[in-house]
Enzyme design. Structure first.
Site, PDB file in Angstrom:
ATOM      1  N   TYR A   1      23.760  22.878  -0.592  1.00 35.44           N
ATOM      2  CA  TYR A   1      24.619  23.676   0.255  1.00 35.44           C
ATOM      3  C   TYR A   1      25.883  23.990  -0.431  1.00 35.44           C
ATOM      4  CZ  TYR A   1      27.043  24.960   4.362  1.00 35.44           C
ATOM      5  OH  TYR A   1      27.911  25.669   5.398  1.00 35.44           O
TER       6      TYR A   1
ATOM      7  N   HIS B   1      43.129   5.851  15.833  1.00 37.23           N
ATOM      8  CA  HIS B   1      44.218   6.288  14.866  1.00 37.23           C
ATOM      9  C   HIS B   1      43.954   7.791  14.515  1.00 37.23           C
ATOM     10  CE1 HIS B   1      45.956   4.766  10.877  1.00 37.23           C
ATOM     11  NE2 HIS B   1      46.227   6.042  11.146  1.00 37.23           N
TER      12      HIS B   1
ATOM     13  N   GLU C   1      50.181   4.182   4.201  1.00 36.32           N
ATOM     14  CA  GLU C   1      48.626   4.292   4.023  1.00 36.32           C
ATOM     15  C   GLU C   1      48.169   4.347   2.806  1.00 36.32           C
ATOM     16  OE1 GLU C   1      47.057   3.343   6.578  1.00 36.32           O
ATOM     17  OE2 GLU C   1      47.678   4.467   8.410  1.00 36.32           O
TER      18      GLU C   1
ATOM     19  N   HIS D   1      44.099  12.227   5.164  1.00 35.91           N
ATOM     20  CA  HIS D   1      44.065  11.652   6.612  1.00 35.91           C
ATOM     21  C   HIS D   1      45.138  12.140   7.529  1.00 35.91           C
ATOM     22  CE1 HIS D   1      44.542   8.710   9.633  1.00 35.91           C
ATOM     23  NE2 HIS D   1      46.065   8.281   9.430  1.00 35.91           N
TER      24      HIS D   1
ATOM     25  N   TYR E   1      23.792  20.144  13.051  1.00 35.26           N
ATOM     26  CA  TYR E   1      23.386  19.956  11.843  1.00 35.26           C
ATOM     27  C   TYR E   1      24.262  19.928  10.815  1.00 35.26           C
ATOM     28  CZ  TYR E   1      24.193  24.917  10.455  1.00 35.26           C
ATOM     29  OH  TYR E   1      24.469  25.879  10.072  1.00 35.26           O
TER      30      TYR E   1
ATOM     31  N   HIS F   1      45.976  12.868  12.137  1.00 36.98           N
ATOM     32  CA  HIS F   1      46.046  12.506  13.437  1.00 36.98           C
ATOM     33  C   HIS F   1      45.804  13.891  14.146  1.00 36.98           C
ATOM     34  CE1 HIS F   1      48.903   8.981  12.652  1.00 36.98           C
ATOM     35  NE2 HIS F   1      47.825   8.933  11.936  1.00 36.98           N
TER      36      HIS F   1
END
Length: 209
Positions: free
Chosen positions: A206, A153, A71, A90, A111, A92
């Site tokens: 924040y 995915h 990837e 990334h 929120y 799963h």
């Protein structure tokens, strides 16, 4: 000074205990100079050594003894398109995958969606893993966002560093679980456009000390 490859291994190894991954699924990278370090393809994170971490140039040329994750393209394209991004993750994770397999974006039911830069978490169009088409779909879903789902995915997040990328991934998986659970009872009540605009305004500062 900590070797960025060692920090990358630590982040990869934290994914399973944080509930983000099992085995060698998923991938993580960190920007380095004119390229980036990325987890190698097919190796369990528990066994990784510094020498196993390949360095990729932005033209996709790898350096090192191991092949990079399949990837690598969406990592490379995110770094090239967004200079503020310092780490990409990334995974799963189960609830993100569940929603991604429904090809369902996450609306403003809570929120904390605003932490990712907008009033929803988009789901990228489906494309075969490791392809330029998937990278293009991912970048479109991540436009002005720090996280998205990838259809059928998993999840994808982009942070300023490895610590933020891990935190964003944990937060996104948690939101996926909360939305999934709320949908088991009924239709969640969504925050309105004005309400989310106010949250996004507040999120501009924040978590800053």
């Amino acid at each position: 000074m900590t070797d960025p490859r060692q920090a990358l291994i630590a982040a990869a190894q934290a994914m399973q205990p944080l509930g983000l991954n099992r085995g060698a699924a998923g991938n993580v990278s960190v920007r380095h100079g004119d390229g980036f370090y990325i987890t190698p393809t097919g190796l369990p994170y528990a066994t990784l050594a510094v020498a196993d971490i390949p360095l990729l140039a932005f033209d996709g040329t790898p350096t090192g003894r191991r092949k990079p994750s399949s990837e690598w393209r969406f990592h490379r394209d995110l770094y090239a398109a967004r200079p503020e991004v310092g780490a990409v993750l990334h995974a799963h994770s189960p609830f993100a995958v569940s929603l991604a397999c429904l090809r369902r974006a996450i609306p403003p039911f809570h929120y904390m969606i605003a932490r990712f830069g907008g009033d929803s978490i988009r789901c990228a169009d489906y494309a075969l893993f490791g392809t330029a088409e998937l990278s293009a779909a991912a970048l479109a879903a991540l436009a002005e966002r720090k996280g998205c789902l990838l259809a059928n995915h998993g999840l994808l997040v982009a942070g300023r560093d490895l610590a933020e990328a891990l935190a964003l991934a944990v937060e996104l998986e948690e939101l996926c679980e909360q939305y999934w659970r709320a949908c088991q009872i009924g239709q969640p009540v969504l925050l309105g456009e004005a309400e989310m605009a106010a949250v996004l305004d507040k999120f501009a500062s924040y978590g800053q000390q």
